[in-house]
Design a protein around this motif. Sequence first.
Motif, PDB file in Angstrom:
ATOM      1  N   VAL A  93       0.834  -1.207   0.000  1.00  0.00           N
ATOM      2  CA  VAL A  93       0.000   0.000   0.000  1.00  0.00           C
ATOM      3  C   VAL A  93       0.865   1.252   0.000  1.00  0.00           C
ATOM      4  O   VAL A  93       0.554   2.258  -0.644  1.00  0.00           O
ATOM      5  CB  VAL A  93      -0.952  -0.023   1.215  1.00  0.00           C
ATOM      6  N   ALA A  94       2.002   1.204   0.733  1.00  0.00           N
ATOM      7  CA  ALA A  94       2.870   2.378   0.821  1.00  0.00           C
ATOM      8  C   ALA A  94       3.451   2.778  -0.529  1.00  0.00           C
ATOM      9  O   ALA A  94       3.761   3.954  -0.746  1.00  0.00           O
ATOM     10  CB  ALA A  94       3.997   2.108   1.809  1.00  0.00           C
ATOM     11  N   THR A  95       3.612   1.824  -1.442  1.00  0.00           N
ATOM     12  CA  THR A  95       4.162   2.138  -2.769  1.00  0.00           C
ATOM     13  C   THR A  95       3.089   2.104  -3.850  1.00  0.00           C
ATOM     14  O   THR A  95       3.421   2.072  -5.037  1.00  0.00           O
ATOM     15  CB  THR A  95       5.273   1.131  -3.119  1.00  0.00           C
ATOM     16  N   SER A  96       1.844   2.112  -3.467  1.00  0.00           N
ATOM     17  CA  SER A  96       0.765   2.086  -4.455  1.00  0.00           C
ATOM     18  C   SER A  96       0.623   3.449  -5.124  1.00  0.00           C
ATOM     19  O   SER A  96       1.135   4.472  -4.650  1.00  0.00           O
ATOM     20  CB  SER A  96      -0.554   1.682  -3.785  1.00  0.00           C
ATOM     21  N   SER A  97      -0.090   3.438  -6.239  1.00  0.00           N
ATOM     22  CA  SER A  97      -0.291   4.677  -6.988  1.00  0.00           C
ATOM     23  C   SER A  97      -1.080   5.702  -6.184  1.00  0.00           C
ATOM     24  O   SER A  97      -0.856   6.917  -6.309  1.00  0.00           O
ATOM     25  CB  SER A  97      -1.015   4.373  -8.301  1.00  0.00           C
ATOM     26  N   SER A  98      -2.009   5.252  -5.325  1.00  0.00           N
ATOM     27  CA  SER A  98      -2.800   6.183  -4.525  1.00  0.00           C
ATOM     28  C   SER A  98      -1.923   7.018  -3.612  1.00  0.00           C
ATOM     29  O   SER A  98      -2.139   8.229  -3.424  1.00  0.00           O
ATOM     30  CB  SER A  98      -3.831   5.406  -3.702  1.00  0.00           C
ATOM     31  N   VAL A  99      -0.895   6.397  -3.017  1.00  0.00           N
ATOM     32  CA  VAL A  99       0.000   7.118  -2.118  1.00  0.00           C
ATOM     33  C   VAL A  99       1.023   7.932  -2.894  1.00  0.00           C
ATOM     34  O   VAL A  99       1.272   9.107  -2.596  1.00  0.00           O
ATOM     35  CB  VAL A  99       0.689   6.121  -1.167  1.00  0.00           C
ATOM     36  N   VAL A 100       1.639   7.310  -3.915  1.00  0.00           N
ATOM     37  CA  VAL A 100       2.713   7.990  -4.655  1.00  0.00           C
ATOM     38  C   VAL A 100       2.161   9.181  -5.437  1.00  0.00           C
ATOM     39  O   VAL A 100       2.810  10.235  -5.518  1.00  0.00           O
ATOM     40  CB  VAL A 100       3.429   6.986  -5.570  1.00  0.00           C
ATOM     41  N   ASP A 101       0.983   9.037  -6.010  1.00  0.00           N
ATOM     42  CA  ASP A 101       0.400  10.167  -6.757  1.00  0.00           C
ATOM     43  C   ASP A 101       0.141  11.361  -5.845  1.00  0.00           C
ATOM     44  O   ASP A 101       0.393  12.519  -6.223  1.00  0.00           O
ATOM     45  CB  ASP A 101      -0.892   9.721  -7.427  1.00  0.00           C
ATOM     46  N   ARG A 102      -0.348  11.098  -4.643  1.00  0.00           N
ATOM     47  CA  ARG A 102      -0.568  12.200  -3.705  1.00  0.00           C
ATOM     48  C   ARG A 102       0.760  12.839  -3.290  1.00  0.00           C
ATOM     49  O   ARG A 102       0.871  14.068  -3.145  1.00  0.00           O
ATOM     50  CB  ARG A 102      -1.313  11.705  -2.470  1.00  0.00           C
ATOM     51  N   ALA A 103       1.790  11.992  -3.096  1.00  0.00           N
ATOM     52  CA  ALA A 103       3.107  12.538  -2.741  1.00  0.00           C
ATOM     53  C   ALA A 103       3.677  13.376  -3.881  1.00  0.00           C
ATOM     54  O   ALA A 103       4.277  14.437  -3.647  1.00  0.00           O
ATOM     55  CB  ALA A 103       4.057  11.396  -2.390  1.00  0.00           C
ATOM     56  N   ALA A 104       3.500  12.914  -5.136  1.00  0.00           N
ATOM     57  CA  ALA A 104       3.998  13.679  -6.277  1.00  0.00           C
ATOM     58  C   ALA A 104       3.295  15.021  -6.390  1.00  0.00           C
ATOM     59  O   ALA A 104       3.917  16.049  -6.706  1.00  0.00           O
ATOM     60  CB  ALA A 104       3.822  12.864  -7.557  1.00  0.00           C
TER      61      ALA A 104
END
Length: 464
Positions: free
Chosen positions: A68-79
């Motif tokens: 979950v930590a490397t999922s698109s939902s998290v990474v997109d928000r971080a980007a």
Amino acid sequence: MSDETIRLATVGRILRRRWRLLAVLTLVGALVGYGASVVLFPPRYTASASVLLPGQWEERELLTQAQVATSSSVVDRAAAELGWKDVDATELKDKVGAKATDGNIIKISGTAESPERAQELSDRVAQEFVSFSARLTGGSTDDGTETGPEALRKKVEATNRRISELADSADPGRTVEGVQARTSLEKLRASLEEAMKKLDQAETVSGKAGMVVMGKSPKPTGEAPPTRTQLMAGGALLFLVSAVIGHLAAARTNRRLRTEPEIAAALRSELLGTVDVPDEGRAHRPDGPRAMVRHFLGLDTRWDTPAPQRSADEAGRRIRYRRVCTRLRNKMPAARRLLVVVPEGDEVAHRAAGQLVAESASDPSVNAANRGYPALRVVEVPVSRPVVPDSGAESGALVVLSAGNWTAAELAGIAEACADGGHEIVGVVVAGAVRAREDRPADQPPEKATLALAVRGNATGGPA
């Protein structure tokens, strides 16, 4: 070739005799690794942030949280929060990693081209991961308003108080309707209490999602692998090993004849003897830049030939030459002239042929009737397209060559060239390089004089 090529002694011989070439190739490999570190693998830095997961977690649950930590939902928000213009969300996902460690800790790593960016990336992804997990479990990290299970609990408590008020206001036991109302209210109270117990249990389970970021990630002090030093060392090692393997492979596929019986069979003649030639080592300086480079790298000498053995002395070497001349005289007593054929480029054989010319000219039995050594004339024959002068005053041809330099096909070509010129090969002499002593008899002409004599015979085309 024999199995000698795969022994450690053979590798040691390569290192001893081609150490300059191997050193140059190792340096080239290091330079290639440096270039790869600049162009293909620029310096990268990795920072790691730790996220603590309270409660008890199974291993598969921790693995799920790492995904979950490397999922698109998290990474997109971080980007979106980082706002880096040179890196989009897709590229950012390749630079983020997460893994579960002991103690219910998820380590989130971020890789970037600078320590500051790596630290910022890992911290932002960790924060977005915690926020995303809180939203999944119904929690809130934005304000202090009561939502979710807490608000539901208060509503249930208010409903319980209302039920108690209704039960007290109902006519206890006076009418059938009052009894039925009180029974229904008690059943409703029991149902609400059971629902609250289940809610408490669910809240205890969901409390495991109260994740905490364990401080700011430390700024990386060193490059992430592969570092520039590792690439340079890997390139140097790769070139060194490749060079050694290339030498071994070339030796395995080498078809040059090394033994006297093989050489004599290829020339379809008999072996008259072996002679020794003092090894001059590095005495001759090459002419031209290309030859000097080959000389410096050791490419002008073969690495797979045995090291020259130490010969007895000058007199012992002369005995070998006299025996060859004696065998020629006994084999062809009527022959007065012979052609000495030397492969072009065979320096050891050329010097041996010159010594044979000198020995035949200094025959002690030259005044005896028909018992003197035959006069010898030396000619060099190119191995690629061998051409031997036509038969004239010579009664045959003597082939002088060194071992380990020529293939069976090349020697067969020399034999055919001799046959085309009308010369029968009367014998073969194999020359080998030896380490000579410093002492020299006074009656023996110097080696350079015998070599000059052989060269003059080859140049003029007349008898020696």
